[in-house]
Write an enzyme that holds these catalytic residues in place. Structure first.
Site, PDB file in Angstrom:
ATOM      1  N   HIS A   1       1.009  -1.304  -0.015  1.00 21.37           N
ATOM      2  CA  HIS A   1       0.014   0.107  -0.028  1.00 21.37           C
ATOM      3  C   HIS A   1       0.911   1.586   0.047  1.00 21.37           C
ATOM      4  O   HIS A   1       2.026   1.216   0.077  1.00 21.37           O
ATOM      5  CB  HIS A   1      -1.108  -0.006   0.979  1.00 21.37           C
ATOM      6  CG  HIS A   1      -0.325  -0.028   2.581  1.00 21.37           C
ATOM      7  ND1 HIS A   1       0.469   0.932   3.027  1.00 21.37           N
ATOM      8  CD2 HIS A   1       0.136  -1.096   3.531  1.00 21.37           C
ATOM      9  CE1 HIS A   1       1.214   0.877   4.313  1.00 21.37           C
ATOM     10  NE2 HIS A   1       0.821  -0.791   4.047  1.00 21.37           N
TER      11      HIS A   1
ATOM     12  N   GLU B   1      -2.914  -6.827   6.895  1.00 22.52           N
ATOM     13  CA  GLU B   1      -1.697  -6.685   7.576  1.00 22.52           C
ATOM     14  C   GLU B   1      -1.378  -7.480   8.813  1.00 22.52           C
ATOM     15  O   GLU B   1      -2.043  -7.893   9.407  1.00 22.52           O
ATOM     16  CB  GLU B   1      -1.658  -5.482   8.434  1.00 22.52           C
ATOM     17  CG  GLU B   1       0.092  -4.664   9.386  1.00 22.52           C
ATOM     18  CD  GLU B   1       0.876  -4.969   8.781  1.00 22.52           C
ATOM     19  OE1 GLU B   1       0.819  -6.263   8.655  1.00 22.52           O
ATOM     20  OE2 GLU B   1       1.234  -3.663   8.103  1.00 22.52           O
TER      21      GLU B   1
END
Length: 318
Positions: free
Chosen positions: A48, A137
């Site tokens: 990201h 994550e």
């Protein structure tokens, strides 16, 4: 559609009777066996863009990790990444036979990165998109107090990054397990043509996720050891790694990336040599090549039961 699979080593597995199927793309003038075009040409792992948490650790104390947004800089990084990915998969606009399919982490920063990357593509180029929780994550716990997290991360460095489990959170080993499960589902999607892919088009899978999830994906794909993982550097924001199908049916980082790039990422010379080999190797030759991997686990193996018999016996008596 060829009923093909990829094994644990990242090799295309095609039954012999299907090698001449009409939906295969053959590399003419090549000594290697044909490669089915219905396998993905590329798997692109994207981290990201810059998030508010990357810019200021204090964000984690007041905002749940999954809700932390991109910064304006991160939005710009994602737009730029989309342009670079478009140029790559379209051969700088000269190719027309290609499609993309996206997998994305449910975290806000990953979803926002996808949104900006997607601006580079027209609707007809996008086969689909799927939110995938297994590539989220690493869980560091809930709200993260900065002073406590500093001590915890120092402890992780002493303990080892792969096996250290954060209090109320996950270890990298935990992330490896769920990413491995995702990888199995990914290949079932391909085998069963759930992506509705036309075999006349190059298929590019774009996985927008996080630094650790991308590293353990590579670890699983290429069978890297825990020791090798410990030396890997994290991806930068909106940096990506391209696993591309080579001429002989092996997937490799060395098709798209340079040796200098792989050195910067923390790959050892042996790992880089393996990537270079994969870029040109035929599928049938892996077992002959994998001695370097076996040798990493043993001090000495005789070539046969008869070879070095006296030396082998002496090892037992030491």
């Amino acid at each position: 559609m060829i009923n093909s699979t990829v094994d644990d080593n990242g090799h295309a597995q095609i039954p012999d009777h299907q090698h001449h199927c009409h939906c295969c793309h053959f590399h003419s003038q090549n000594q290697h066996k044909p490669i089915p075009k219905c396998l993905p040409k590329r798997i692109i792992l994207v981290r990201h863009g810059e998030s508010e948490g990357n810019r200021d650790d204090a964000m984690y104390t007041v905002t749940p990790d999954y809700r932390i947004p991109l910064t304006p800089k991160g939005i710009g990084q994602a737009k730029e990444a989309g342009s670079h990915i478009f140029d790559m998969v379209s051969d700088n606009g000269s190719s027309d036979n290609w499609k993309v399919y996206f997998y994305v982490s449910p975290y806000v920063r990953a979803r926002s990165t996808l949104r900006e990357i997607g601006r580079a593509f027209s609707r007809r180029r996008v086969l689909g998109v799927r939110e995938e929780c297994r590539i989220r994550e690493q869980d560091f716990g809930n709200f993260q107090v900065a002073e406590r997290m500093k001590v915890i991360k120092e402890t992780r460095e002493r303990f080892g990054r792969f096996f250290y489990r954060f209090p109320e959170g996950e270890s990298a080993a935990d992330v490896y397990d769920r990413v491995s499960s995702f990888l199995e589902s990914l290949w079932r999607d391909i085998d069963m043509n759930r992506l509705h892919h036309d075999p006349n088009d190059d298929l590019n899978l774009v996985i927008i996720s996080h630094g650790l999830a991308s590293r353990v994906f590579l670890m699983k794909w290429f069978k890297w050891t825990v020791e090798q993982f410990e030396y890997l550097n994290n991806l930068g924001n909106c940096e990506f790694r391209v696993i591309q199908l080579g001429v002989g049916g092996e997937y490799s980082l060395a098709v798209h990336h340079t040796e200098e790039e792989m050195l910067e990422w923390g790959l050892s010379p042996e790992m880089i040599s393996d990537q270079k080999w994969r870029a040109h190797a035929s599928r049938s030759s892996w077992k002959d090549k994998c001695s370097w991997y076996i040798d990493a686990f043993f001090d000495h193996l005789a070539n046969s039961d008869e070879d070095d018999y006296d030396e082998v016996k002496s090892n037992f008596s030491d």
